[in-house]
Motif scaffolding. Structure first.
Motif, PDB file in Angstrom:
ATOM      1  N   ALA A  63     -12.274 -84.458   6.898  1.00  0.00           N
ATOM      2  CA  ALA A  63     -13.625 -84.258   6.823  1.00  0.00           C
ATOM      3  C   ALA A  63     -14.183 -82.904   7.308  1.00  0.00           C
ATOM      4  CB  ALA A  63     -14.173 -85.294   7.812  1.00  0.00           C
ATOM      5  N   GLU A  64     -13.342 -82.464   8.285  1.00  0.00           N
ATOM      6  CA  GLU A  64     -13.771 -80.978   8.720  1.00  0.00           C
ATOM      7  C   GLU A  64     -13.491 -80.006   7.465  1.00  0.00           C
ATOM      8  OE1 GLU A  64     -12.004 -80.080  12.577  1.00  0.00           O
ATOM      9  OE2 GLU A  64     -13.300 -81.478  13.307  1.00  0.00           O
ATOM     10  N   GLU A  65     -12.230 -80.135   6.752  1.00  0.00           N
ATOM     11  CA  GLU A  65     -12.003 -79.266   5.619  1.00  0.00           C
ATOM     12  C   GLU A  65     -13.193 -79.488   4.666  1.00  0.00           C
ATOM     13  OE1 GLU A  65     -10.255 -76.532   3.655  1.00  0.00           O
ATOM     14  OE2 GLU A  65      -9.945 -76.845   5.512  1.00  0.00           O
ATOM     15  N   LEU A  66     -13.486 -80.462   4.392  1.00  0.00           N
ATOM     16  CA  LEU A  66     -14.480 -80.718   3.290  1.00  0.00           C
ATOM     17  C   LEU A  66     -15.928 -80.111   3.628  1.00  0.00           C
ATOM     18  CD1 LEU A  66     -13.982 -84.562   2.495  1.00  0.00           C
ATOM     19  CD2 LEU A  66     -13.522 -82.739   1.042  1.00  0.00           C
ATOM     20  N   GLN A  67     -16.288 -80.145   4.653  1.00  0.00           N
ATOM     21  CA  GLN A  67     -17.249 -79.500   5.198  1.00  0.00           C
ATOM     22  C   GLN A  67     -17.128 -77.871   5.224  1.00  0.00           C
ATOM     23  OE1 GLN A  67     -20.372 -80.599   6.216  1.00  0.00           O
ATOM     24  NE2 GLN A  67     -19.622 -82.191   5.228  1.00  0.00           N
ATOM     25  N   ARG A  68     -15.988 -77.430   5.576  1.00  0.00           N
ATOM     26  CA  ARG A  68     -15.702 -76.026   5.549  1.00  0.00           C
ATOM     27  C   ARG A  68     -15.504 -75.554   3.738  1.00  0.00           C
ATOM     28  NH1 ARG A  68     -12.539 -72.696   3.563  1.00  0.00           N
ATOM     29  NH2 ARG A  68     -10.975 -74.187   2.577  1.00  0.00           N
ATOM     30  N   MET A  69     -15.093 -76.380   2.975  1.00  0.00           N
ATOM     31  CA  MET A  69     -15.139 -76.383   1.515  1.00  0.00           C
ATOM     32  C   MET A  69     -16.486 -76.130   1.094  1.00  0.00           C
ATOM     33  SD  MET A  69     -11.969 -78.501   0.308  1.00  0.00           S
ATOM     34  CE  MET A  69     -12.190 -78.220  -1.515  1.00  0.00           C
ATOM     35  N   MET A  70     -17.441 -77.026   1.774  1.00  0.00           N
ATOM     36  CA  MET A  70     -18.866 -77.030   1.256  1.00  0.00           C
ATOM     37  C   MET A  70     -19.627 -75.504   1.705  1.00  0.00           C
ATOM     38  SD  MET A  70     -20.188 -80.084  -0.111  1.00  0.00           S
ATOM     39  CE  MET A  70     -21.659 -80.429   0.570  1.00  0.00           C
ATOM     40  N   THR A  71     -19.304 -75.149   2.897  1.00  0.00           N
ATOM     41  CA  THR A  71     -19.921 -74.285   3.408  1.00  0.00           C
ATOM     42  C   THR A  71     -19.571 -72.766   2.513  1.00  0.00           C
ATOM     43  OG1 THR A  71     -20.034 -75.156   5.540  1.00  0.00           O
ATOM     44  CG2 THR A  71     -20.172 -72.563   5.573  1.00  0.00           C
ATOM     45  N   ALA A  72     -18.005 -72.668   2.119  1.00  0.00           N
ATOM     46  CA  ALA A  72     -17.586 -71.757   1.507  1.00  0.00           C
ATOM     47  C   ALA A  72     -17.974 -71.716  -0.169  1.00  0.00           C
ATOM     48  CB  ALA A  72     -15.967 -71.704   1.602  1.00  0.00           C
ATOM     49  N   ASN A  73     -18.677 -72.756  -0.378  1.00  0.00           N
ATOM     50  CA  ASN A  73     -18.971 -72.877  -1.809  1.00  0.00           C
ATOM     51  C   ASN A  73     -17.895 -73.317  -2.745  1.00  0.00           C
ATOM     52  OD1 ASN A  73     -22.057 -72.979  -1.430  1.00  0.00           O
ATOM     53  ND2 ASN A  73     -21.647 -70.427  -1.336  1.00  0.00           N
ATOM     54  N   GLN A  74     -16.823 -74.009  -2.200  1.00  0.00           N
ATOM     55  CA  GLN A  74     -15.590 -74.539  -2.994  1.00  0.00           C
ATOM     56  C   GLN A  74     -15.705 -75.781  -3.617  1.00  0.00           C
ATOM     57  OE1 GLN A  74     -12.709 -73.765   0.103  1.00  0.00           O
ATOM     58  NE2 GLN A  74     -12.491 -71.737  -0.601  1.00  0.00           N
ATOM     59  N   VAL A  75     -16.918 -76.243  -3.531  1.00  0.00           N
ATOM     60  CA  VAL A  75     -17.194 -77.760  -4.126  1.00  0.00           C
ATOM     61  C   VAL A  75     -18.293 -77.676  -4.835  1.00  0.00           C
ATOM     62  CG1 VAL A  75     -17.910 -79.993  -3.562  1.00  0.00           C
ATOM     63  CG2 VAL A  75     -16.455 -78.804  -1.842  1.00  0.00           C
ATOM     64  N   PRO A  76     -18.091 -77.902  -6.227  1.00  0.00           N
ATOM     65  CA  PRO A  76     -19.237 -77.706  -7.331  1.00  0.00           C
ATOM     66  C   PRO A  76     -20.392 -78.663  -6.909  1.00  0.00           C
ATOM     67  CG  PRO A  76     -17.119 -78.523  -8.278  1.00  0.00           C
ATOM     68  CD  PRO A  76     -16.986 -78.591  -6.697  1.00  0.00           C
ATOM     69  N   VAL A  77     -21.606 -77.776  -7.252  1.00  0.00           N
ATOM     70  CA  VAL A  77     -22.888 -78.552  -6.860  1.00  0.00           C
ATOM     71  C   VAL A  77     -22.918 -79.864  -7.548  1.00  0.00           C
ATOM     72  CG1 VAL A  77     -25.254 -78.314  -7.387  1.00  0.00           C
ATOM     73  CG2 VAL A  77     -24.008 -76.055  -7.084  1.00  0.00           C
ATOM     74  N   SER A  78     -22.436 -80.291  -8.477  1.00  0.00           N
ATOM     75  CA  SER A  78     -22.499 -81.775  -8.891  1.00  0.00           C
ATOM     76  C   SER A  78     -21.687 -82.646  -8.151  1.00  0.00           C
ATOM     77  CB  SER A  78     -21.968 -82.038 -10.325  1.00  0.00           C
ATOM     78  OG  SER A  78     -20.393 -81.495 -10.357  1.00  0.00           O
ATOM     79  N   ALA A  79     -21.178 -82.199  -7.106  1.00  0.00           N
ATOM     80  CA  ALA A  79     -20.123 -83.189  -6.222  1.00  0.00           C
ATOM     81  C   ALA A  79     -20.534 -83.048  -4.981  1.00  0.00           C
ATOM     82  CB  ALA A  79     -18.621 -83.024  -6.335  1.00  0.00           C
ATOM     83  N   GLN A  80     -21.526 -82.042  -4.559  1.00  0.00           N
ATOM     84  CA  GLN A  80     -21.631 -81.714  -2.989  1.00  0.00           C
ATOM     85  C   GLN A  80     -22.304 -83.127  -2.479  1.00  0.00           C
ATOM     86  OE1 GLN A  80     -24.058 -78.263  -2.909  1.00  0.00           O
ATOM     87  NE2 GLN A  80     -22.057 -76.945  -3.328  1.00  0.00           N
ATOM     88  N   GLU A  81     -23.155 -83.722  -2.938  1.00  0.00           N
ATOM     89  CA  GLU A  81     -23.770 -84.911  -2.478  1.00  0.00           C
ATOM     90  C   GLU A  81     -22.730 -85.922  -1.993  1.00  0.00           C
ATOM     91  OE1 GLU A  81     -27.178 -88.147  -3.281  1.00  0.00           O
ATOM     92  OE2 GLU A  81     -27.738 -86.159  -4.099  1.00  0.00           O
ATOM     93  N   ASP A  82     -21.847 -86.149  -2.977  1.00  0.00           N
ATOM     94  CA  ASP A  82     -20.870 -87.185  -2.546  1.00  0.00           C
ATOM     95  C   ASP A  82     -19.872 -86.794  -1.469  1.00  0.00           C
ATOM     96  OD1 ASP A  82     -21.810 -89.023  -4.559  1.00  0.00           O
ATOM     97  OD2 ASP A  82     -20.443 -88.240  -6.107  1.00  0.00           O
TER      98      ASP A  82
END
Length: 67
Positions: free
Chosen positions: A8-27
């Protein structure tokens, strides 16, 4: 700290670092909150969309490296 919490923490870090495509960010944000809160487990997430599962697997691998 549990593996679910680390992911969960790594997913948040990835979101902050823009490593998650915009289309998947909400999920991913919802999944991260659910993992952190204990309302879902990594095992339960294996049946999600393959694109989302791939992001979760990358976060799990990164969280293992950071231990």
């Amino acid at each position: 700290m549990t593996q679910d919490r680390r992911v969960a923490e790594e997913l948040q870090r990835m979101m902050t670092a823009n490593q998650v495509p915009v289309s998947a960010q909400e999920d991913i944000n919802e999944i991260s909150d659910s993992l952190a809160g204990g309302s879902v487990t990594l095992q339960e997430l294996e049946n999600r969309d393959p694109f989302i599962v791939d992001i979760i697997h990358r976060a799990a691998a990164q969280s293992e490296k950071g231990q």
